[in-house]
Design an enzyme around this catalytic site. Structure first.
Site, PDB file in Angstrom:
ATOM      1  N   LEU A   1      45.649  49.467  59.262  1.00 48.22           N
ATOM      2  CA  LEU A   1      46.126  48.649  58.141  1.00 48.22           C
ATOM      3  C   LEU A   1      46.605  49.521  56.969  1.00 48.22           C
ATOM      4  O   LEU A   1      45.955  50.500  56.629  1.00 48.22           O
ATOM      5  CB  LEU A   1      44.950  47.780  57.662  1.00 48.22           C
ATOM      6  N   ARG A  31      31.114  40.843  32.297  1.00 50.66           N
ATOM      7  CA  ARG A  31      32.326  40.616  33.101  1.00 50.66           C
ATOM      8  C   ARG A  31      32.546  41.714  34.141  1.00 50.66           C
ATOM      9  O   ARG A  31      32.955  41.459  35.278  1.00 50.66           O
ATOM     10  CB  ARG A  31      33.569  40.598  32.189  1.00 50.66           C
ATOM     11  N   ARG A  65      43.658  43.894  27.630  1.00 52.14           N
ATOM     12  CA  ARG A  65      42.225  43.542  27.631  1.00 52.14           C
ATOM     13  C   ARG A  65      41.429  44.467  26.708  1.00 52.14           C
ATOM     14  O   ARG A  65      41.907  45.540  26.335  1.00 52.14           O
ATOM     15  CB  ARG A  65      41.689  43.633  29.048  1.00 52.14           C
ATOM     16  N   ASP A 100      41.570  37.247  41.705  1.00 56.76           N
ATOM     17  CA  ASP A 100      41.256  36.743  40.364  1.00 56.76           C
ATOM     18  C   ASP A 100      39.909  36.012  40.350  1.00 56.76           C
ATOM     19  O   ASP A 100      39.505  35.445  41.360  1.00 56.76           O
ATOM     20  CB  ASP A 100      42.377  35.803  39.893  1.00 56.76           C
ATOM     21  N   GLY A 101      39.264  36.045  39.209  1.00 53.99           N
ATOM     22  CA  GLY A 101      38.022  35.292  39.024  1.00 53.99           C
ATOM     23  C   GLY A 101      36.776  36.159  38.888  1.00 53.99           C
ATOM     24  O   GLY A 101      35.656  35.639  38.848  1.00 53.99           O
ATOM     25  N   ASN A 102      36.957  37.464  38.802  1.00 55.02           N
ATOM     26  CA  ASN A 102      35.800  38.375  38.687  1.00 55.02           C
ATOM     27  C   ASN A 102      34.989  38.105  37.425  1.00 55.02           C
ATOM     28  O   ASN A 102      33.757  38.078  37.459  1.00 55.02           O
ATOM     29  CB  ASN A 102      36.267  39.835  38.643  1.00 55.02           C
ATOM     30  N   ARG A 147      45.958  33.592  46.118  1.00 54.15           N
ATOM     31  CA  ARG A 147      45.387  33.809  44.785  1.00 54.15           C
ATOM     32  C   ARG A 147      44.057  33.081  44.705  1.00 54.15           C
ATOM     33  O   ARG A 147      43.999  31.865  44.873  1.00 54.15           O
ATOM     34  CB  ARG A 147      46.305  33.319  43.661  1.00 54.15           C
ATOM     35  N   SER A 186      47.391  44.634  36.273  1.00 60.56           N
ATOM     36  CA  SER A 186      48.788  44.304  35.984  1.00 60.56           C
ATOM     37  C   SER A 186      49.271  45.045  34.738  1.00 60.56           C
ATOM     38  O   SER A 186      48.454  45.546  33.946  1.00 60.56           O
ATOM     39  CB  SER A 186      48.935  42.794  35.770  1.00 60.56           C
ATOM     40  N   THR A 187      50.585  45.071  34.566  1.00 63.35           N
ATOM     41  CA  THR A 187      51.135  45.717  33.360  1.00 63.35           C
ATOM     42  C   THR A 187      50.623  45.000  32.109  1.00 63.35           C
ATOM     43  O   THR A 187      50.598  45.590  31.026  1.00 63.35           O
ATOM     44  CB  THR A 187      52.685  45.708  33.380  1.00 63.35           C
ATOM     45  N   ARG A 203      34.779  35.384  35.566  1.00 64.54           N
ATOM     46  CA  ARG A 203      34.078  34.095  35.611  1.00 64.54           C
ATOM     47  C   ARG A 203      32.889  34.143  36.556  1.00 64.54           C
ATOM     48  O   ARG A 203      31.852  33.550  36.316  1.00 64.54           O
ATOM     49  CB  ARG A 203      35.055  32.976  36.001  1.00 64.54           C
ATOM     50  N   HIS A 256      33.867  42.788  38.526  1.00 63.11           N
ATOM     51  CA  HIS A 256      34.841  43.745  39.081  1.00 63.11           C
ATOM     52  C   HIS A 256      34.165  44.628  40.132  1.00 63.11           C
ATOM     53  O   HIS A 256      34.740  44.935  41.173  1.00 63.11           O
ATOM     54  CB  HIS A 256      35.431  44.622  37.969  1.00 63.11           C
TER      55      HIS A 256
END
Ligand code: IPE
Ligand code: IPE
Ligand code: MG
Length: 250
Positions: free
Chosen positions: A136, A38, A76, A25-27, A187, A70-71, A29, A42
């Site tokens: 991984l 914005r 957005r 989170d925070g892309n 987070r 997210s669902t 901002r 991303h």
């Protein structure tokens, strides 16, 4: 075999988390601070994710699961959603080549039905390309919601004609049934909420919140999160005195 359950057994102790779950989170901002649109946040965020994969693999993490969409993110603005879909395609079609070279296994969890045919096909192809890799496992949660996950599992059991279910019945139908439960939940971006991520699976995850914005979450920040995990006393309901001495924390 399904994952050992933190509520049915006591999970094995490990210094390094087996499974790390991240809300990136925070892309927005991050971009705003730089007077950029914005979506540039991303874009930067995807590069940071590639680094996170490298670092986690080097540390011996087995599973990295990241919340990409997210669902609720369908709410957005349409142009931001469409940029994110484009970036998802870049990850699935281009970035996956490097991931494959590095031995990563890619998985996608969520309700695929709302994605374009091209995205759906690219998901299948990317998973197929990397399915036999042993490094991984990177899981991208896209159009994923914790409540959606629990509901789809319950509905799958209903379809089988079950009228009463156990914890392990439900667990086996959730996304990532073979992955261990997340040990560490990170987070970034300063919010201290779960935002409908893996609600069931994170019953005993250790939570780590940082104000650092996702596009700034680089090596030193990753180290801090892992160091914090190393200091946690994971009691799973027991008292401190019941733990083996090497698992007790001052
Ligand atoms: C997280 O960054 C990425 C997605 C939800 C896709 P945000 O876009 O939520 O960034 P902020 O929270 O607005 O800064
Ligand atoms: C959570 O971030 C989802 C992802 C990172 C994909 P949001 O930025 O959408 O979360 P809320 O809405 O602020 O809780
Ligand atoms: Mg956000």
């Amino acid at each position: 075999m399904t994952r050992p359950s933190s509520t049915q057994t006591i999970l094995d102790y490990t210094d390094v988390p087996r499974h790390v779950a991240v809300i990136m989170d925070g892309n927005g901002r991050w971009a705003k601070k730089r007077l950029l649109p914005r979506v540039m946040g991303h874009k930067q965020g995807l590069d940071v994710l590639e680094n996170m994969c490298r670092v986690c693999a080097a540390k011996g993490v087995q599973y990295l699961t990241v919340f990409a969409f997210s669902t609720e993110n369908w709410r957005r603005p349409a142009d931001e959603v469409s940029f994110l879909m484009g970036l998802f395609l870049v990850a699935l079609q281009k970035k996956v080549q490097t991931m494959h070279k590095n031995g990563l296994r890619l998985k996608v969890i969520g309700d695929r039905s709302r994605f374009s045919a091209e995205i759906q096909q690219s998901i299948v192809a990317a998973e197929k390309l990397t399915e036999n890799n042993t490094g991984l496992t990177l899981t991208i949660a896209a159009d994923y919601g914790g409540r959606w996950d629990i509901l789809q599992a319950a509905n799958a059991l209903l379809k089988e004609g079950k009228t009463e279910i156990t914890e392990s019945d439900l667990s086996a139908k959730l996304m990532l049934p073979d992955a261990p439960e997340p040990d560490l939940f990170i987070r970034t971006g300063g919010e201290t909420r779960i935002s409908n991520f893996m609600l069931w699976q994170m019953a005993y995850a250790e939570f780590y919140f940082t104000d650092t914005l996702w596009p700034d979450f680089k090596d030193d920040e990753i180290d801090k999160a892992f160091q914090s995990f190393g200091k946690r006393e994971r009691r799973f309901g027991r008292t401190s005195e019941q733990l083996p001495p090497e698992q007790q924390r001052p």
